[in-house]
Design an enzyme around this catalytic site. Structure first.
Site, mmCIF file in Angstrom:
data_model
loop_
_atom_site.group_PDB
_atom_site.id
_atom_site.type_symbol
_atom_site.label_atom_id
_atom_site.label_comp_id
_atom_site.label_asym_id
_atom_site.label_seq_id
_atom_site.Cartn_x
_atom_site.Cartn_y
_atom_site.Cartn_z
ATOM 1 N N HIS A 170 0.887 3.706 -10.386
ATOM 2 C CA HIS A 170 -0.114 4.187 -9.418
ATOM 3 C C HIS A 170 0.586 4.898 -8.233
ATOM 4 C CE1 HIS A 170 -3.395 3.991 -6.507
ATOM 5 N NE2 HIS A 170 -4.169 3.354 -7.318
ATOM 6 N N ARG B 297 0.858 -1.204 0.000
ATOM 7 C CA ARG B 297 0.000 0.000 0.000
ATOM 8 C C ARG B 297 0.885 1.243 0.000
ATOM 9 N NH1 ARG B 297 -4.645 1.075 -1.595
ATOM 10 N NH2 ARG B 297 -5.627 -0.592 -0.369
ATOM 11 N N GLN C 287 -7.978 -6.858 -8.888
ATOM 12 C CA GLN C 287 -7.847 -5.390 -8.852
ATOM 13 C C GLN C 287 -6.435 -4.969 -9.242
ATOM 14 O OE1 GLN C 287 -9.997 -2.947 -8.021
ATOM 15 N NE2 GLN C 287 -8.917 -1.321 -6.911
ATOM 16 N N GLU D 185 -1.603 9.187 -10.749
ATOM 17 C CA GLU D 185 -1.254 7.932 -11.413
ATOM 18 C C GLU D 185 -1.227 8.119 -12.932
ATOM 19 O OE1 GLU D 185 -4.477 5.445 -10.020
ATOM 20 O OE2 GLU D 185 -4.447 6.564 -8.121
ATOM 21 N N ASP E 281 -11.690 10.635 -6.795
ATOM 22 C CA ASP E 281 -11.236 9.475 -7.586
ATOM 23 C C ASP E 281 -11.600 9.753 -9.039
ATOM 24 O OD1 ASP E 281 -11.585 5.843 -7.166
ATOM 25 O OD2 ASP E 281 -10.395 7.079 -8.553
ATOM 26 N N ARG F 189 1.428 -6.626 -9.823
ATOM 27 C CA ARG F 189 1.839 -5.884 -8.610
ATOM 28 C C ARG F 189 1.956 -6.802 -7.403
ATOM 29 N NH1 ARG F 189 -3.028 -2.444 -5.657
ATOM 30 N NH2 ARG F 189 -4.628 -4.059 -5.774
HETATM 31 O O1 TA6 Z 1 -6.619 5.210 -7.530
HETATM 32 C C1 TA6 Z 1 -7.606 4.639 -8.288
HETATM 33 C C2 TA6 Z 1 -8.144 3.412 -7.573
HETATM 34 O O2 TA6 Z 1 -8.749 2.559 -8.508
HETATM 35 C C3 TA6 Z 1 -9.106 3.820 -6.469
HETATM 36 O O3 TA6 Z 1 -10.444 3.594 -6.850
HETATM 37 C C4 TA6 Z 1 -8.689 2.943 -5.286
HETATM 38 O O4 TA6 Z 1 -9.319 1.681 -5.354
HETATM 39 C C5 TA6 Z 1 -7.187 2.865 -5.533
HETATM 40 O O5 TA6 Z 1 -7.074 2.665 -6.934
HETATM 41 C C6 TA6 Z 1 -6.467 1.839 -4.716
HETATM 42 O O6 TA6 Z 1 -6.708 0.567 -5.211
HETATM 43 P P1 TA6 Z 1 -6.162 -0.664 -4.336
HETATM 44 O O7 TA6 Z 1 -6.613 -1.886 -5.055
HETATM 45 O O8 TA6 Z 1 -4.676 -0.550 -4.287
HETATM 46 O O9 TA6 Z 1 -6.779 -0.492 -2.986
#
Ligand code: TA6
Length: 292
Positions: A167, A73, A91, A265, A212, A96
């Site tokens: 990101h 994180r 996600q 990002e 966001d 990653r």
């Molecule tokens: O920064 C864009 C995003 O898609 C946000 O919606 C939030 O979910 C962030 O990425 C962090 O994503 P993660 O999967 O690392 O918690």
């Protein structure tokens, strides 16, 4: 493993490979000016970039996981081949949370320190994304600049499409005193309001709530407080701060940490890249501190 990597890739006073948090291998780059950076083989995740005074420019949560299969994180996660939940993959995609290989380190004559990490398809990735690929992440550290370049090669015999993003979590004093410049007049997609599209009318983006947004066709030169961001071949910029409620829902993020980070990002998010067999794609972002 660390000793073997250090023997092969270590460079006195410039590159050191060591055990990072929870014993995950990390590569530490140090520039002769005193600036430094760190990247974990886990996710090719850049977790630190310090200026010549040793001040940290990036944000990593004090609650972050450092464990196989889990994302770190903060820092600079590499999102590929999917951004966020914009598809069927996990996600932010499949790299990653995967282990990358250190493939190259260099100390150039001008003092620039570089490192390259690579990852390719595996049985696990093929099972969920049936394409052969190689991604290289290249880092270049100078006195006032850290550059991250990502190169994607299609090593398959059929085209594939991908989204990609760096990101980046910037470390800041206070989100309420933070401003982002270079977005005025741009169209953005608001991920918090049903993907509605609007035009940014403010000369500087400021924060007072969860934000966001995916800004499209963004000029290559941006500013995050006093940091310059210069990007190439990454047309979109996602701006994110979770603010209070979302911070409280994130187990790997402190409730108050939204105050001290902003994500800017750089990526190809809105229009995925189509890559033909045996072709390569390259994108890069350079972060610079303003010379005082
Ligand atoms: O920064 C864009 C995003 O898609 C946000 O919606 C939030 O979910 C962030 O990425 C962090 O994503 P993660 O999967 O690392 O918690």
């Amino acid at each position: 493993m660390i000793d073997a990597l250090q023997a092969e890739f270590g460079i006195p006073e410039a590159v050191t490979i060591a055990d990072g948090i929870n014993g995950l291998p990390k590569v530490a780059l140090t520039h002769k000016s005193g600036s430094s950076a760190e990247v974990y083989l886990h996710g090719a995740h850049i977790t630190s970039w310090k200026n010549t005074a040793g001040i940290e420019m990036l944000f990593v949560s004090r609650e972050s996981n450092f464990a196989p299969g889990k994302p770190i994180r903060g820092g600079i996660p590499v999102c590929f081949p999917q951004f966020a939940n914009q598809g069927p993959l996990p996600q932010h995609g499949i790299v990653r949370t995967s282990e990358w290989r250190l493939t190259q380190t260099n100390l150039l004559d001008n003092g620039t320190v570089t490192a390259e990490l690579q990852i390719a398809e595996s049985p696990e990735t093929l099972a969920i994304w049936p394409h052969r690929f190689i991604i290289a992440l290249r880092m270049l550290l100078d006195e006032n600049t850290l550059m991250a370049a990502v190169q994607v090669a299609n090593t398959d015999d059929a085209p594939f499409c991908f989204q990609i993003a760096l990101h980046t979590y910037f470390g800041i004093e206070d989100i309420r005193q933070t401003s982002l410049h270079g977005f005025e007049g741009l169209t953005f997609i608001d991920s918090l309001r049903d993907k509605v599209q609007e035009v940014e009318t403010r000369p500087a983006i400021r924060f007072a709530e969860e934000t966001d947004r995916i800004y499209m066709n963004v000029p290559d030169s941006l500013r995050v407080n006093d940091l310059s961001v210069e990007k190439r071949n990454l047309p979109d910029v996602v701006v994110w701060n979770p603010w209070i409620a979302k911070s409280q829902k994130m187990p790997d993020f402190g409730d108050d940490e939204f105050l001290h980070m902003v994500c800017v990002e750089t990526g190809c998010v809105v229009s995925p890249v189509e890559l033909l067999p045996n072709n390569q794609w390259l994108g890069a972002t350079a972060f610079s501190v303003r010379e005082v």
